[in-house]
Design a protein around this motif. Structure first.
Motif, mmCIF file in Angstrom:
data_model
loop_
_atom_site.group_PDB
_atom_site.id
_atom_site.type_symbol
_atom_site.label_atom_id
_atom_site.label_comp_id
_atom_site.label_asym_id
_atom_site.label_seq_id
_atom_site.Cartn_x
_atom_site.Cartn_y
_atom_site.Cartn_z
ATOM 1 N N ASN A 190 1.014 -1.456 0.068
ATOM 2 C CA ASN A 190 0.449 0.226 0.623
ATOM 3 C C ASN A 190 1.001 1.432 -0.135
ATOM 4 O OD1 ASN A 190 -1.870 -2.082 1.507
ATOM 5 N ND2 ASN A 190 -3.283 -0.578 0.640
ATOM 6 N N LEU A 191 0.851 1.666 -1.224
ATOM 7 C CA LEU A 191 1.670 3.308 -1.610
ATOM 8 C C LEU A 191 0.900 4.301 -0.253
ATOM 9 C CD1 LEU A 191 3.445 2.470 -4.191
ATOM 10 C CD2 LEU A 191 4.219 2.747 -2.122
ATOM 11 N N CYS A 192 1.634 5.545 0.252
ATOM 12 C CA CYS A 192 1.379 6.214 0.680
ATOM 13 C C CYS A 192 1.851 7.578 0.662
ATOM 14 C CB CYS A 192 1.057 6.122 2.195
ATOM 15 S SG CYS A 192 0.809 8.245 2.430
ATOM 16 N N ARG A 193 1.758 8.643 -0.277
ATOM 17 C CA ARG A 193 2.459 9.841 -0.576
ATOM 18 C C ARG A 193 2.681 10.759 -0.252
ATOM 19 N NH1 ARG A 193 6.885 10.188 -2.991
ATOM 20 N NH2 ARG A 193 7.079 12.072 -5.282
ATOM 21 N N CYS A 194 1.896 10.406 0.831
ATOM 22 C CA CYS A 194 1.525 11.891 1.789
ATOM 23 C C CYS A 194 2.619 11.898 3.000
ATOM 24 C CB CYS A 194 0.243 12.800 2.620
ATOM 25 S SG CYS A 194 -0.670 12.376 1.263
ATOM 26 N N GLY A 195 3.096 9.895 2.922
ATOM 27 C CA GLY A 195 4.033 10.118 4.014
ATOM 28 C C GLY A 195 3.205 9.520 5.119
ATOM 29 N N THR A 196 2.314 9.396 5.440
ATOM 30 C CA THR A 196 2.622 8.847 6.667
ATOM 31 C C THR A 196 2.168 7.166 7.728
ATOM 32 O OG1 THR A 196 -0.382 7.771 5.059
ATOM 33 C CG2 THR A 196 -0.157 10.036 6.087
ATOM 34 N N TYR A 197 3.113 6.684 6.372
ATOM 35 C CA TYR A 197 3.274 5.289 7.371
ATOM 36 C C TYR A 197 3.814 5.315 8.578
ATOM 37 C CZ TYR A 197 4.316 4.436 2.426
ATOM 38 O OH TYR A 197 3.892 4.046 1.054
ATOM 39 N N PRO A 198 4.023 6.122 9.443
ATOM 40 C CA PRO A 198 4.431 6.070 10.611
ATOM 41 C C PRO A 198 3.235 6.450 12.002
ATOM 42 C CG PRO A 198 6.142 7.809 10.488
ATOM 43 C CD PRO A 198 4.803 7.403 8.800
ATOM 44 N N TYR B 661 8.962 3.322 -10.827
ATOM 45 C CA TYR B 661 8.969 3.989 -10.394
ATOM 46 C C TYR B 661 8.618 4.054 -9.251
ATOM 47 C CZ TYR B 661 9.814 9.593 -8.831
ATOM 48 O OH TYR B 661 9.516 10.349 -8.338
ATOM 49 N N LYS B 662 9.370 4.259 -8.215
ATOM 50 C CA LYS B 662 9.355 3.256 -7.018
ATOM 51 C C LYS B 662 9.600 4.437 -5.592
ATOM 52 C CE LYS B 662 11.798 -0.207 -3.992
ATOM 53 N NZ LYS B 662 12.225 -0.958 -4.266
ATOM 54 N N LEU B 663 8.419 4.351 -4.956
ATOM 55 C CA LEU B 663 8.078 5.010 -3.891
ATOM 56 C C LEU B 663 8.288 4.416 -2.315
ATOM 57 C CD1 LEU B 663 4.735 6.749 -4.676
ATOM 58 C CD2 LEU B 663 6.627 7.991 -4.788
ATOM 59 N N ALA B 664 9.181 5.232 -0.939
ATOM 60 C CA ALA B 664 8.926 4.602 -0.305
ATOM 61 C C ALA B 664 8.208 3.705 0.371
ATOM 62 C CB ALA B 664 9.504 5.455 0.893
ATOM 63 N N ASN B 665 8.291 2.553 0.419
ATOM 64 C CA ASN B 665 6.705 1.981 1.101
ATOM 65 C C ASN B 665 6.719 1.529 2.846
ATOM 66 O OD1 ASN B 665 8.324 -0.299 1.132
ATOM 67 N ND2 ASN B 665 7.120 -1.139 0.749
ATOM 68 N N SER B 666 6.320 0.964 3.403
ATOM 69 C CA SER B 666 5.916 0.903 4.394
ATOM 70 C C SER B 666 6.925 -0.226 5.237
ATOM 71 C CB SER B 666 4.588 -0.337 6.003
ATOM 72 O OG SER B 666 5.013 -1.525 4.536
ATOM 73 N N THR B 667 8.534 -1.322 4.633
ATOM 74 C CA THR B 667 9.291 -1.533 5.437
ATOM 75 C C THR B 667 10.274 -0.910 5.483
ATOM 76 O OG1 THR B 667 9.971 -2.345 1.956
ATOM 77 C CG2 THR B 667 8.400 -4.229 4.177
#
Lengths: 213, 732
Positions: A190-198, B661-667
């Motif tokens: 699941n990608l989140c572009r806003c960067g809410t992972y934490p 096009y890679k984005l940072a993910n949960s890992t």
């Protein structure tokens, strides 16, 4: 990728037909998806001897969030498009982002397991128990994880949020005491572009530890 | 909760025990997003989700070549079952890869896609022309002209002090002079909701548009002309939108086409770019190449800096904050040019030009420091501007250094090993970066606040919420004023039928919006307290709002409902506009990153990131922290993964999808710490851009610190790390 694709589950034509019968469809409705299913393996005439059908509309019944819903789709219609564009009223909580199985925004549950709705044909979803974000909770009565997302600010623009919540709900259903590593793995697709992972991890961990119940 | 005698509105002044930061009853605390439940349950209605009756779906056919002439026959698309219309978007010529050529509208997204395929296969004749994709191609003799004015823009230069004398000063003192080239790739905004809108115009007197834009009122810039309607009858709506990051200021070509199709068909049109189109026709963060020569004295002072930078903004000019960035260099010379290529123009993206400049600046600073045997923290402190912000950056740098464990770190004045020593295949390093931004507000928001006789409070302004929490602060500022909870205030935003709102971009939203809401709320409190005084005979100066909307003081205690019941049948309405004194501008931040570099595989893992930032009064800690962490995640993604790839010879887009096009993910997300500066006593300031600036440079610096490898370009991928280590080993 954590999302189980339909292929992993081995949705065979037989399962599919059995599913079709199990929800009690009329023979006409069963016939059309059967033809479509055959297209993938057979030549111009299938076992039934009927002509191949790759085009045209078919009414199917999808079992979504515990109710049967009639949806008119084509063989090429993805489950995602069926939900968003053809169901009436539309179910737009499931988001279209990449339409290629790369982002997890369209994650739904198929028989309790997470799947990318953009990678599944609507016809192949017949006979399966589908759950979408709309079936999880309402703004007035949210699921523990939905409530926890709100408490921990596990969202910004919110476009990835339904998919995140569906992936993590499936993990927590299966493994209620999941640890952070397991939860991270569960939403790795699941990608989140806003960067809410934490904040997403905090929200999910809090539920796993019984915090938001 | 202000008193009526206060002639001007002001933010709470009480201080929280733990953090030393100012807090009110609602503000200055963790405020839950008021639209959280709608978003978490899939009920939030984005533009992409609108399904008016009789809707058709439109898609673009886009150019797969960078520079071409074409002829177009729409018939093959129109022959597709379900297609209801098709139109040319470009005329005979495309000048960038991914440029929309035509649009097809159909009764289903599938039929529209089939129509686009039919056009591509049978309706489009393309004559491919020579193109320029790389810097070398664009600057070559006889290169195909991207813009009529040429492929290289005008030089913008600056010259301060005496660079040669500065170099000599460093050398005389036993310092060093180095020349390096740093490069950053084009980055995509990668908004999850693509650019687009639903235009609902059936040929009548009115139209409604739901667009994914960063400014509600952008829907009045273009669409009324396209629809040939007066703006007053074009209702623009953006209650929720799925990310902008600077790329969604206007309605774009998609807005023009959606309006034109809707007008032609007399039906609502849904036109949202597909993912591939989004990658090449919806803007980007410009790339950059800078060659810099700089000198440092043994005490860590940079005495001279000379730079020549090329901005890579495709058809547009690109953006670059220039060198020296943040730090002061007495003798400096810089030249900046844009190089144009056959790719779509760059757009603003979170602190346009700043992360690019930060990468080069922090890079040369580290290289000079280690070459002099000075540790990178000392070198940074030695070059801070000697102005009023010197102390701010100093305390921020020292704090993030302490938080990340710099003072106990093994390798400070020289980087760690680039060879495997014993069984230690993984080495750890720490890096730093600084940022600067404005973030002040401006006039433009018109807020209307209404209190009804039954106690209902509603506040309305046409502004939009990109996910920053703007909607929540409209509600929270109002609630704070009367001692209410956010749940007792109903807020309306995202509509052109409401009071005017500013565009959201450049971190201006909060500092523009919050003062206007506060102004309306303050005016209302003056009115309501006067009513209370009138009813009780108590001097208004003694009255104030207390918890739950009660008015207390002078021995009286009036409940909110009772107070409101004294209002006229029409209730009370106040209007708020911007108050300069409630906001400020100019923010500063420092970040530190700790990484692990695997010397065998070349893999870089970020272990920890810390940010300290001043942003004036923090209205909502939950949202501010999310905003800063989100920026750090984006920086990490920029540092390690993101790069637009185009085959320069073939002119072929190589990664226009989220698979490649890679984005940072949960890992890949490390623990992140966000600290707001408690010594900052100013009004509210925006926070969107600054924390997106220094993270990538800090990560590159951490890799350098870990193993002595300064990678000259982003992203820091394993192949580059391995090749760089190989070179270091060859040099011995």
């Amino acid at each position: 990728m954590s999302n189980q694709r339909s292929g992993d589950r081995g949705l065979s034509r037989r399962d599919f037909l059995r599913g079709g019968v199990a929800v009690g469809l009329g023979s006409a409705a069963i016939g059309a998806p059967a033809d479509a299913a055959q297209d993938r393996s057979d030549d111009s005439t299938g076992e039934s001897g009927r002509a191949r059908r790759t085009k045209g509309k078919t009414e199917i019944v999808l079992r979504i969030n515990g109710s049967d819903r009639r949806v008119e789709v084509e063989p090429r219609t993805s489950l995602l498009s069926a939900l968003r564009d053809f169901a009436s009223p539309p179910l737009t909580g499931t988001k279209l982002v990449c339409d290629g199985g790369n982002c997890g925004a369209c994650t739904v549950h198929v028989d309790g397991r997470p799947a990318a709705a953009c990678m599944l044909l609507a016809l192949d979803a017949v006979g399966h128990e589908l759950r979408t974000i709309e079936g999880l909770g309402t703004p007035e009565e949210m699921s523990p994880l939905q409530q926890s997302f709100c408490d921990h600010d596990g969202m910004m623009c919110g476009f990835c949020t339904p998919g995140m919540i569906m992936s993590l709900t499936a993990e927590l259903d299966r493994n209620p005491k999941a640890n952070e590593e397991q939860l991270r793995a569960a939403c790795a697709g699941n990608l989140c572009r806003c960067g809410t992972y934490p904040q997403v991890f905090e929200a999910a961990l809090s539920v796993a530890k019984g915090g938001a119940r | 909760m202000s008193r009526s005698q206060d002639s001007t509105p002001s933010w709470p002044t009480a201080t929280a025990a733990g953090t030393g930061l100012r807090e009110g009853r609602v503000l200055g605390r963790d405020i839950k997003r008021v639209d959280g439940p709608a978003k978490a349950t899939g009920r939030a209605g984005y533009g992409h989700d609108q399904r008016p009756a009789n809707l058709v779906f439109a898609q673009f056919l886009c150019s797969t070549t960078p520079n071409a002439e074409f002829t177009l026959d729409l018939a093959p698309a129109l022959a597709v079952d379900g297609v209801v219309d098709a139109m040319a978007v470009a005329e005979g010529k495309t000048v960038h890869l991914g440029q929309p050529i035509a649009a097809v509208a159909a009764v289903s997204p599938q039929a529209a896609a089939e129509g686009v395929r039919a056009l591509a296969q049978h309706g489009l004749e393309v004559t491919v022309l020579p193109h320029a994709i790389s810097i070398e191609q664009a600057m070559a003799e006889g290169a195909p002209a991207v813009r009529r004015s040429g492929n290289v823009g005008r030089v913008r230069s600056s010259d301060e002090g005496d660079v040669e004398a500065g170099k000599q000063e460093a050398l005389d003192a036993g310092g060093v002079v180095l020349t390096r080239t740093y490069e950053v790739p084009v980055q995509h905004h990668a908004c999850l909701e693509t650019h687009g809108m639903v235009v609902d115009y059936s040929g009548g007197e009115e139209a409604t548009i739901w667009a994914s834009v960063q400014g509600t009122f952008a829907m009045h810039d273009g669409p009324p002309e396209y629809l040939e309607l007066d703006p007053s009858v074009v209702h623009g709506r953006v209650e929720h939108m799925g990310g902008g990051f600077g790329s969604k200021f206007g309605v774009g070509v998609e807005g023009r086409v959606a309006c034109q199709l809707s007008k032609r068909l007399g039906r609502p049109v849904h036109l949202f770019m597909d993912r591939e189109t989004e990658f090449h026709a919806a803007g980007n963060r410009s790339g950059n190449r800078v060659t810099v020569t700089a000198a440092m004295a043994p005490d860590g002072r940079i005495t001279a800096m000379e730079s020549d930078s090329l901005r890579l903004g495709g058809l547009s000019g690109g953006s670059y904050a220039g060198l020296p960035y943040v730090y002061t260099v007495a003798n400096s010379k810089s030249a900046m040019r844009s190089v144009h290529t056959h790719t779509d123009g760059n757009r603003a993206m979170r602190a346009p030009g700043h992360p690019q400049a930060s990468f080069g600046m922090e890079g040369i600073l580290d290289e000079l420091a280690y070459a002099n045997g000075v540790d990178p923290l000392t070198a940074r402190l030695a070059n801070l501007p000697e102005d009023e912000w010197n102390g701010v950056w100093r305390r921020q740098l020292e704090r993030v250094a302490r938080e990340i464990g710099w003072y106990e770190h093994e390798h400070r004045t020289a980087p760690g090993p680039h060879e495997v020593v014993g069984a230690n295949e993984v080495v750890v390093g720490i890096g730093f970066g600084l940022s600067v931004w404005g973030g002040g507000g401006s006039r433009g928001n018109e807020v209307e606040l209404r209190v009804d006789r039954d106690g209902r409070v509603s506040v309305a302004v046409g502004t939009q919420d990109l996910g920053t929490g703007a909607r929540t602060l409209v509600s929270a500022i109002t609630a704070e004023e009367f001692g209410l909870d956010t749940g007792q205030v109903s807020e309306s935003i995202g509509s052109t039928r409401l009071g005017r709102g500013n565009m959201s971009g450049g971190s201006v939203t909060t500092a523009s919006l919050a003062p206007a809401v506060k102004d309306a709320a303050h005016k209302m409190s003056v009115v309501l307290l006067a009513k209370a005084a009138e009813a009780t005979g108590v001097d208004v100066a003694e009255l104030a709002f207390a918890e739950g909307g009660r008015v207390t003081g002078g021995g009286v205690d009036i409940a909110w409902k009772d107070l409101c019941s004294r209002l006229a049948a029409t209730g009370e309405t106040t209007h708020g506009s911007w108050v300069r004194e409630l906001q400020d501008s100019g923010v500063h931040g420092a970040q530190a990153a700790k990484v692990a570099v695997d010397l065998v595989t070349g893999h870089v893992e970020v272990l920890e990131m810390v940010c300290m930032q001043d942003i004036g009064f923090v209205l909502n800690h939950l949202a501010a922290k999310s905003q800063v962490q989100g920026a750090m995640v984006q920086s990490l993604s920029y540092a390690l993964f993101e790069e637009r790839l185009i085959d320069a010879d073939l002119g072929l887009a190589l990664n226009p999808n989220f698979e490649s096009y890679k984005l940072a993910n949960s890992t890949t997300i490390p623990p992140m710490k966000v600290l707001f500066d408690p010594e900052d006593e100013r009004g509210v300031i925006g926070i969107g851009e600054p924390p997106a600036i220094p993270g990538a440079a800090a990560i590159a610096g951490a890799v350098h610190n870990a193993c002595g490898l300064r990678l000259a370009s982003l992203p820091l991928t394993p192949d580059k790390v391995l090749m760089g280590l190989e070179e270091l080993r060859a040099r011995g």
